[in-house]
Design a protein around this motif. Structure first.
Motif, PDB file in Angstrom:
ATOM      1  N   VAL A 143       0.845  -1.178   0.000  1.00  0.00           N
ATOM      2  CA  VAL A 143       0.000   0.000   0.000  1.00  0.00           C
ATOM      3  C   VAL A 143       0.889   1.240   0.000  1.00  0.00           C
ATOM      4  O   VAL A 143       1.848   1.337   0.756  1.00  0.00           O
ATOM      5  N   LEU A 152      -9.907   1.280   0.686  1.00  0.00           N
ATOM      6  CA  LEU A 152      -9.332   0.072   0.113  1.00  0.00           C
ATOM      7  C   LEU A 152     -10.169  -1.140   0.498  1.00  0.00           C
ATOM      8  O   LEU A 152     -10.742  -1.195   1.596  1.00  0.00           O
ATOM      9  N   PRO A 161      -9.575  -0.217  -4.964  1.00  0.00           N
ATOM     10  CA  PRO A 161     -10.337   0.935  -4.458  1.00  0.00           C
ATOM     11  C   PRO A 161     -11.731   0.552  -3.982  1.00  0.00           C
ATOM     12  O   PRO A 161     -12.340  -0.398  -4.470  1.00  0.00           O
ATOM     13  N   GLN A 280      -2.230   2.017  -5.781  1.00  0.00           N
ATOM     14  CA  GLN A 280      -3.355   2.699  -5.159  1.00  0.00           C
ATOM     15  C   GLN A 280      -3.193   4.205  -5.348  1.00  0.00           C
ATOM     16  O   GLN A 280      -2.149   4.692  -5.780  1.00  0.00           O
TER      17      GLN A 280
END
Length: 410
Positions: A143, A152, A161, A280
């Motif tokens: 992450v 998340l 997402p 992410q």
């Protein structure tokens, strides 16, 4: 009778010579050979059956595994949201020590063929990312820093997402912009795509272009998440490019896990989740190639619905005149944008400058215009020079999310 005559005619005092007897074995040579061969076969069979190491003779390596100390145990107790899954706990510390990561090294990921369900491994890294196969697998990427864990959700491939209450990735990860000013004057946005594969060109785009330029990353590359994190640190907003089927597929192949019109919705969704897990912090998705896929409603609609459900926007690069993405996004009331001009379709300084001039004209005419480009050195150089004087000509450079919101409201 003959023997008796011989005895009578033999001279007195002389013994009769005796015949020598030959030593005869109770078996023949062939019988002996057969017995020896039988014993050999019996011995070999017994060795194969009762030996505890049937692979004896193969090269072996012995590793010493030590008991984890308190620091190790503390590290293992970190939750998956910190970027480490169960598999990463079992990685050899000796391997980590002896094999440090090198710049541009290749990794591999295990993929599931959406059409057959077969597993295979593909190389992710280098300029040929996504085209080679190998026999190793890598753990999900960690992450990134600055990522809201509430946005998340865990999938089979890693974190992807999600929406949390009123929080959506599109709003949270959009770059800062003066939207009040953008509402009153013509604006242009520029999306630079194809990043994440090739650290040098990606870094060049991150460092040399203004923060208002949005950067789009492909899921391929040795560590696209790390480069995306660096882009966000420089205040660029980022989008994720999703490989989609072009008309000349497979002659023109976007790469592993490409979304295909020949697959079912569930199979394409499985592939989409793999792409979503590669990094992410992106505000939305955009197509990578995909002229056929983006024009095929049964294939494209589920992808748009999933993006909307996860709080993402969708940007159509404008390469397919038959795209159904505008209608699909409109039905989901999600943020949407479409490219107006491919800035470096002809990658020469003169043609790039001409395309930028057209982009300005479109912004003045419609109030908002979006240009797309790749991270070619000539593209970065000309776009960088153009943006320095853009404000003097009465046009505001804004992030892509700002342009998408203005297009929706106008």
């Amino acid at each position: 009778m003959t023997e008796t005559a011989d005895d009578l005619s033999a001279p007195l005092g002389r013994d009769k010579p005796r015949r020598k007897r030959r030593l005869r074995l109770p078996f023949t040579a062939m019988q002996l050979l057969a017995v020896l061969l039988g014993l050999f076969l019996v011995s070999f069979a017994g060795f194969a059956i009762f030996n505890k190491d049937p692979l004896g003779g193969e090269p072996m390596t012995r590793l010493a595994i030590r008991e984890p100390n308190a620091a190790d145990k503390a590290g293992d107790d970190k939750p998956a949201a910190a970027g480490h899954g169960q598999d990463s706990k079992q990685e050899s510390k000796q391997e980590t020590k002896d094999a440090p990561k090198q710049a541009g090294e290749q990794k591999t990921v295990t993929m599931i063929d959406g059409s057959t369900g077969m597993r295979h491994d593909v190389v992710i890294g280098g300029d040929a990312a996504g085209k080679s196969e190998t026999a190793a697998a890598s753990a999900p990427p960690p992450v990134m820093a600055g990522i809201d864990p509430k946005l998340l959700e865990k999938s089979r491939y890693g974190m992807i997402p999600a929406v949390s209450g009123d929080l959506k990735p599109f709003n949270v990860y959009a770059a800062d912009a003066d939207r009040a000013k953008a509402a009153k004057m013509p604006v242009v946005a520029i999306l630079i795509g194809g990043l994440g594969v090739g650290a040098a060109k990606t870094t060049d785009a991150i460092m040399r272009l203004p923060a208002a330029v949005t950067l789009a990353f492909t899921p391929y590359g040795s560590d696209p998440g790390k480069l995306a994190e660096r882009a966000r640190a420089q205040r660029h907003e980022i989008f994720l490019q999703i490989p989609m089927e072009p008309y000349d597929f497979p002659d023109n192949d976007p790469g592993p896990q490409t979304l295909l019109t020949s697959l079912s919705a569930d199979q394409n969704m499985d592939r989409l989740y793999w792409h979503l897990s590669r990094m992410q912090g992106y505000a939305g998705l955009t197509n990578f190639m995909g002229a056929r896929f983006i024009a095929t409603e049964p294939a494209m609609q589920p992808i748009i619905r999933e993006a909307a459900k996860r709080g993402l926007g969708f940007f159509d690069d404008g390469s397919s005149p038959r795209s159904i993405a505008p209608q699909a996004a409109g039905s989901q009331a999600m943020p949407f944008g479409k490219g107006d001009i491919a800035i470096d379709a002809v990658p020469t300084p003169a043609e790039i400058d001409r395309a930028l001039t057209k982009l300005e004209a479109a912004a003045r005419e419609r109030g908002v215009a979006v240009g797309t480009a790749s991270a070619l050195p000539v593209s970065i150089e000309r776009i960088g020079a153009w943006t320095k004087t853009l404000g003097d000509r009465g046009i505001l450079l804004v992030p892509l999310t700002t342009a998408m919101l203005k297009s929706k409201s106008s």
